[in-house]
Design a protein around this motif. Structure first.
Motif, PDB file in Angstrom:
ATOM      1  N   ILE A 392       0.845  -1.190   0.004  1.00  8.11           N
ATOM      2  CA  ILE A 392       0.072  -0.026  -0.110  1.00  8.11           C
ATOM      3  C   ILE A 392       1.005   1.228   0.206  1.00  8.11           C
ATOM      4  N   ALA A 393       2.116   1.083   0.854  1.00  8.44           N
ATOM      5  CA  ALA A 393       2.967   2.261   0.918  1.00  8.44           C
ATOM      6  C   ALA A 393       3.641   2.565  -0.508  1.00  8.44           C
ATOM      7  N   GLU A 394       3.673   1.576  -1.215  1.00 11.98           N
ATOM      8  CA  GLU A 394       4.389   1.854  -2.512  1.00 11.98           C
ATOM      9  C   GLU A 394       3.409   2.332  -3.628  1.00 11.98           C
ATOM     10  N   VAL A 395       2.008   1.748  -3.591  1.00  8.33           N
ATOM     11  CA  VAL A 395       1.244   2.167  -4.459  1.00  8.33           C
ATOM     12  C   VAL A 395       0.831   3.870  -4.235  1.00  8.33           C
ATOM     13  N   VAL A 396       0.816   4.102  -2.800  1.00 10.11           N
ATOM     14  CA  VAL A 396       0.784   5.475  -2.678  1.00 10.11           C
ATOM     15  C   VAL A 396       1.844   6.275  -2.961  1.00 10.11           C
ATOM     16  N   THR A 397       3.060   5.853  -2.978  1.00  5.74           N
ATOM     17  CA  THR A 397       4.208   6.597  -3.317  1.00  5.74           C
ATOM     18  C   THR A 397       4.080   6.795  -5.021  1.00  5.74           C
ATOM     19  N   SER A 398       3.751   5.723  -5.613  1.00  6.57           N
ATOM     20  CA  SER A 398       3.682   6.030  -6.936  1.00  6.57           C
ATOM     21  C   SER A 398       2.646   6.945  -7.381  1.00  6.57           C
ATOM     22  N   LEU A 399       1.563   6.712  -6.672  1.00 10.51           N
ATOM     23  CA  LEU A 399       0.280   7.675  -7.033  1.00 10.51           C
ATOM     24  C   LEU A 399       0.679   9.244  -6.891  1.00 10.51           C
ATOM     25  N   VAL A 400       1.351   9.303  -5.776  1.00 11.64           N
ATOM     26  CA  VAL A 400       1.727  10.804  -5.574  1.00 11.64           C
ATOM     27  C   VAL A 400       2.828  11.494  -6.459  1.00 11.64           C
ATOM     28  N   GLU A 419       9.518  10.710 -18.480  1.00  4.96           N
ATOM     29  CA  GLU A 419       8.101  10.198 -19.023  1.00  4.96           C
ATOM     30  C   GLU A 419       8.449   8.592 -18.722  1.00  4.96           C
ATOM     31  N   ILE A 420       9.449   7.936 -18.752  1.00  9.24           N
ATOM     32  CA  ILE A 420       9.642   6.550 -18.434  1.00  9.24           C
ATOM     33  C   ILE A 420       9.579   6.342 -17.034  1.00  9.24           C
ATOM     34  N   GLU A 421      10.149   7.364 -16.151  1.00  8.38           N
ATOM     35  CA  GLU A 421      10.050   7.040 -14.639  1.00  8.38           C
ATOM     36  C   GLU A 421       8.369   7.416 -14.399  1.00  8.38           C
ATOM     37  N   LEU A 422       7.523   8.218 -15.131  1.00  9.79           N
ATOM     38  CA  LEU A 422       6.222   8.213 -14.689  1.00  9.79           C
ATOM     39  C   LEU A 422       5.437   6.785 -15.119  1.00  9.79           C
ATOM     40  N   ILE A 423       6.097   6.174 -16.400  1.00 13.07           N
ATOM     41  CA  ILE A 423       5.363   4.852 -16.675  1.00 13.07           C
ATOM     42  C   ILE A 423       5.649   4.027 -15.572  1.00 13.07           C
ATOM     43  N   HIS A 424       6.775   3.896 -15.138  1.00 13.56           N
ATOM     44  CA  HIS A 424       7.181   2.887 -14.059  1.00 13.56           C
ATOM     45  C   HIS A 424       6.340   3.098 -12.834  1.00 13.56           C
ATOM     46  N   ALA A 425       6.044   4.382 -12.575  1.00 10.01           N
ATOM     47  CA  ALA A 425       5.085   4.595 -11.158  1.00 10.01           C
ATOM     48  C   ALA A 425       3.826   4.204 -11.603  1.00 10.01           C
ATOM     49  N   TYR A 426       3.253   4.215 -12.866  1.00  3.42           N
ATOM     50  CA  TYR A 426       1.992   3.772 -13.268  1.00  3.42           C
ATOM     51  C   TYR A 426       1.729   2.594 -13.338  1.00  3.42           C
TER      52      TYR A 426
END
Length: 568
Positions: A392-400, A419-426
């Motif tokens: 849950i913490a990792e998902v919240v970090t990516s969402l932020v 842009e690739i870093e944002l794709i990794h977060a998504y």
């Protein structure tokens, strides 16, 4: 403006005056050439007459030489003082006098017989010396033409024309000496022509004949210069001189005649007076034009300039109420309408500034909401860590991270690396939902990582691939992201490929007809918005292409220009 008007008027005046002077000079030049050609034609005719006069004289001497009595005397066989001798001499005297009377310009005609050693002249039957000029020795075809020296100043110009006397066998037996008075000959030829100068000289420059007006001092001063002149046509200040070659039996002379030009001094003075009068009238017209311009243009212009200065200082009630010509009144009405429009625009600008301030206040208020959302998500993340739920913490970090990219103010463009870093977060967020069902493959050209692309332009393509391609297939999905540079065309190629269910031709037609509404129900932005974003940012030369087949997946390719960050 007055100076400008004066400059324009004077420029036009100078131009008109220059044209008048130019055409006048051209006309005078044409007149001068015409008078020169006319003088040369007259000169040609007179030279021919002189040549014909001497040719006729030469033919007469040949006829006299062939006469029987002259041939009999030239043989020298007649007894001196015999009846035959006296009869032949009387006949010869009669023949010479008769022939001499045919030529008004011949003053004396003599015949010298070598065999008898005496001269027979028309002035007397006795033997006298006809001239004081030394006579040359002639052969049968020779001719001589010499000037006779003047005894007194009143004597005219005379020349001695000498021709051989031959027998029937062309043996020289004596000579003829003809005294030719050039004054009556020239008077007969040139008498009716208004000449300033008429002169004849031999090849050595010695005058054989010359007549100058006594009052023409200017021409007398130039006489030495004219003597050596050999040009066919010479122009003086007020006259023109023609020189012609005069070929006569026994001599080659040069004939010169001078006449006034057709453009007389009086005409030149009249032209100067007319030109001066024109310039004076032109100056008067200029002064009148300045006065009219000052009254009908300069004053209204000065008044309007004053009104504009008042309006520039903020007085928008400085209306045009001055009465002037129709053009100035129309300009004043336009000026009044401009003042009304400016006043309205100023009020509109003030209203827009007020609205802008209100919008800035609202924007400051709206900025508190993302800040509150970030703080809330961070709280959830720390609670998840406290309860030992790292997913849950990792998902919240990516969402932020995604929210910061979409709501932040870093600009409209980011690098391919960002842009690739944002794709990794998504993908981290989607992995929480789908687990190992989605596998990512990346093929990124290292040279492309520094290129700029519109922010979050690949995330909607990835979202569409998951929701509409892989999720309905109910099997493990593979998404391939490839980014490379085509250096030859300076293009950045971004490609997203999945192995989902794909699309049929009917599905593509339905998507095109509904503007992609069916397939955009989950992504929020959709393919149509990406096409619009590319068109707005780069124009019509760049686009998005999609290739899809049922049960084989979908490939979407973006063609963008190569842009780099200038700061990097």
């Amino acid at each position: 403006m007055v100076r400008m008007l004066i400059y324009i008027v004077l420029s036009c005046s100078v131009l008109i005056t220059s044209c008048i002077v130019y055409y006048s000079v051209q006309a005078a030049s044409q007149t001068q050439l015409a008078s020169g050609e006319q003088l040369q034609q007259v000169h040609d005719q007179t030279v021919i007459r002189i040549q014909k006069s001497f040719e006729e004289l030469d033919h007469t001497l040949k006829r006299i030489s062939n006469d029987y009595a002259i041939q009999r005397l030239s043989e020298g066989t007649v007894i001196t003082d015999s009846a035959e001798d006296r009869s032949l001499r009387e006949y010869a005297d009669y023949l010479l006098r008769s022939e001499r009377s045919q030529f008004p310009f011949v003053t004396n005609m003599c015949m010298s017989l070598d065999a008898l050693n005496y001269n027979l002249c028309t002035e007397a039957l006795t033997s006298v010396t006809p001239t004081d000029t030394t006579l040359p020795m002639l052969r049968k075809f020779d001719r001589s033409l010499q000037a006779r020296e003047k005894r007194e100043a009143a004597d005219g110009y005379e020349v001695i024309y000498t021709a051989p006397l031959t027998n029937r066998k062309n043996v020289v037996k004596g000579s003829f000496q003809i005294t030719v008075a050039l004054d009556p000959l020239m008077k007969d030829i040139y008498g009716r022509l208004p000449l300033l100068r008429n002169q004849i000289m031999d090849s050595h420059g010695v005058f054989m004949y010359s007549r100058l007006p006594e009052t023409d001092n200017e021409m007398l001063q130039k006489e030495e210069g004219w003597k050596t002149a050999t040009e066919p046509l010479q122009w003086g200040k007020f006259s023109v001189m023609s020189t012609k070659k005069l070929e006569l039996p026994g001599a080659v002379w040069f004939s010169q005649i001078e006449a006034r030009q057709s453009l007389e001094t009086s005409f030149a003075k009249a032209f100067q007076s007319t030109l001066g009068l024109f310039i004076v009238l032109l100056l008067l017209v200029c002064m009148l034009s300045v006065f009219v311009y000052q009254h009908y243009s300069a004053r209204p212009m000065k008044h309007l300039r004053g009104l504009m200065n008042r309006a520039e200082l903020g007085d928008f009630k400085a209306y045009w109420v001055h009465k002037s010509s129709r053009e100035w009144n129309e300009l004043g009405e336009s000026y009044n309408q401009m003042l009304n429009r400016l006043e309205e625009l100023i009020r509109q600008v003030k209203r827009e500034e007020s609205l802008k301030k209100e919008a800035e206040m609202e924007a400051l208020q709206y900025q508190l909401n993302p800040h509150f959302l970030y703080n809330t998500l961070n709280t959830i993340k720390w609670v998840a860590k406290m309860h030992r739920t790292p997913q849950i913490a990792e998902v919240v970090t990516s969402l932020v991270r995604l929210l910061q990219a979409s709501l932040g103010k870093k600009g409209d463009f980011i690098t391919v690396r960002e842009e690739i870093e944002l794709i990794h977060a998504y993908i981290d967020i989607q992995a929480f939902r789908y687990g190992d069902k989605i596998r990512m493959e990346y093929d990124i050209d290292p040279l492309s990582e520094g290129c700029l692309v519109p922010r979050m332009i690949l995330q909607p393509l990835l979202e569409n691939a998951i929701i509409h391609g892989i999720e309905p297939s109910r099997q493990e999905g593979v998404i391939r992201i490839g980014i490379r540079i085509e250096a030859e065309r300076e293009l950045l190629i971004c490609q997203v490929e999945d192995n989902g269910i794909g699309m049929s031709m009917e599905d593509k037609a339905v998507e095109s007809a509904t503007n992609g509404g069916m397939r955009e129900r989950m992504s929020g932005i959709g393919l149509r918005h990406i096409r619009e974003k590319i068109r707005l940012y780069y124009g019509s030369g760049y686009n998005m292409n999609m290739v899809s087949k049922p049960s084989q997946g979908t490939t979407i390719r973006l063609t963008l220009p190569v842009h780099y960050n200038e700061e990097g």
